[in-house]
Design a protein around this motif. Structure first.
Motif, short mmCIF file in Angstrom:
data_model
loop_
_atom_site.label_atom_id
_atom_site.label_comp_id
_atom_site.label_asym_id
_atom_site.label_seq_id
_atom_site.Cartn_x
_atom_site.Cartn_y
_atom_site.Cartn_z
N GLY A 67 3.56 -3.00 -6.92
CA GLY A 67 2.28 -3.11 -7.60
C GLY A 67 2.15 -2.16 -8.78
O GLY A 67 3.07 -1.41 -9.11
N VAL A 123 0.72 -14.12 -9.29
CA VAL A 123 0.06 -12.83 -9.52
C VAL A 123 -0.48 -12.32 -8.19
O VAL A 123 -1.42 -12.92 -7.65
CB VAL A 123 -1.09 -12.95 -10.54
CG1 VAL A 123 -1.69 -11.57 -10.83
CG2 VAL A 123 -0.61 -13.61 -11.83
N ALA A 135 -6.07 -5.50 -4.74
CA ALA A 135 -4.74 -5.30 -5.31
C ALA A 135 -3.76 -5.07 -4.17
O ALA A 135 -4.11 -4.52 -3.12
CB ALA A 135 -4.74 -4.09 -6.24
N THR A 166 -3.05 -5.30 -13.06
CA THR A 166 -2.07 -6.39 -13.14
C THR A 166 -2.08 -6.96 -14.55
O THR A 166 -2.85 -6.52 -15.41
CB THR A 166 -2.41 -7.54 -12.16
OG1 THR A 166 -3.60 -8.21 -12.63
CG2 THR A 166 -2.62 -7.03 -10.75
#
Length: 207
Positions: A67, A123, A135, A166
């Motif tokens: 991430g 995503v 997230a 992101t």
């Protein structure tokens, strides 16, 4: 405190990796103010100067998870799952299925709070009208998963917008989407329920 969490996370992951060791363990908490930087993050993702970070009492902490950059502050629920993939009914290397189930559980928890949850192909995370609501930041080592995700329930979005999480941008919050108060306690309860469903797991002990 994030450093205290990392020490606990290391111990839980080690215990889960041991033969006949710890079973799947879900840890929910609220981190003290910090910005963590995953393997996909760079300093450019944080639109605050070093002086601004110091004035706000924030620091950048590079961590060994997937991430991007994530702001941790009040109103966010950090969700960490420590388990062998095989103990979750998955193959030892089936990380994609794990991520799909974990993300689906968080999306179901968001929907349970009467907030529209979207998942975008390619995503990671859960999205709403104000931005990314959840997230993902997962680590996998020798078939053992650790860390997990971060759900913004009542997080102030003015500061969150300074951190690009992101390719889709910054994080919003359930409260901003609903335009009324949202309780982290409700989110925690729904997260436990929905992740247990996602992994066909029984909640043996809840503390």
């Amino acid at each position: 405190d994030y450093e205290a969490y990392l020490k606990l996370a290391e111990r839980l992951a080690w215990e889960a990796s041991e033969p006949e060791g710890r079973g799947p363990t879900l840890l929910l908490c609220e981190h003290a103010d910090v910005i963590t930087m995953g393997r996909l993050a760079s300093r450019r993702d944080v639109q605050l100067t070093d002086d601004e970070l110091a004035r706000r009492g924030l620091r950048l902490r590079f961590v060994g998870r997937g991430g991007g950059a994530v702001l941790h502050t009040t109103g966010q629920v950090a969700v960490s799952l420590f388990a062998r993939l095989t103990d979750l009914g998955l193959g030892e290397h089936d990380v994609a299925a794990y991520v799909d189930r974990f993300e689906g559980g968080l999306a179901a928890a968001v929907a349970g709070m009467k907030c529209r949850a979207r998942r975008l192909p390619g995503v990671p995370g859960v999205f709403g009208s104000s931005g990314q609501l959840a997230a993902l930041g997962i680590a996998v080592r020798r078939g053992v998963v650790s860390h997990g995700g971060y759900l913004n329930v009542a997080t102030p979005t003015d500061l969150a917008r300074k951190v690009r999480t992101t390719s889709e941008g910054s994080m919003g919050s359930i409260e901003a989407d609903r335009r009324r108060r949202a309780a982290p306690a409700e989110a925690r309860s729904l997260i436990v329920q929905q992740l247990a469903l996602a992994f066909n797991a029984e909640v043996v002990s809840l503390q």
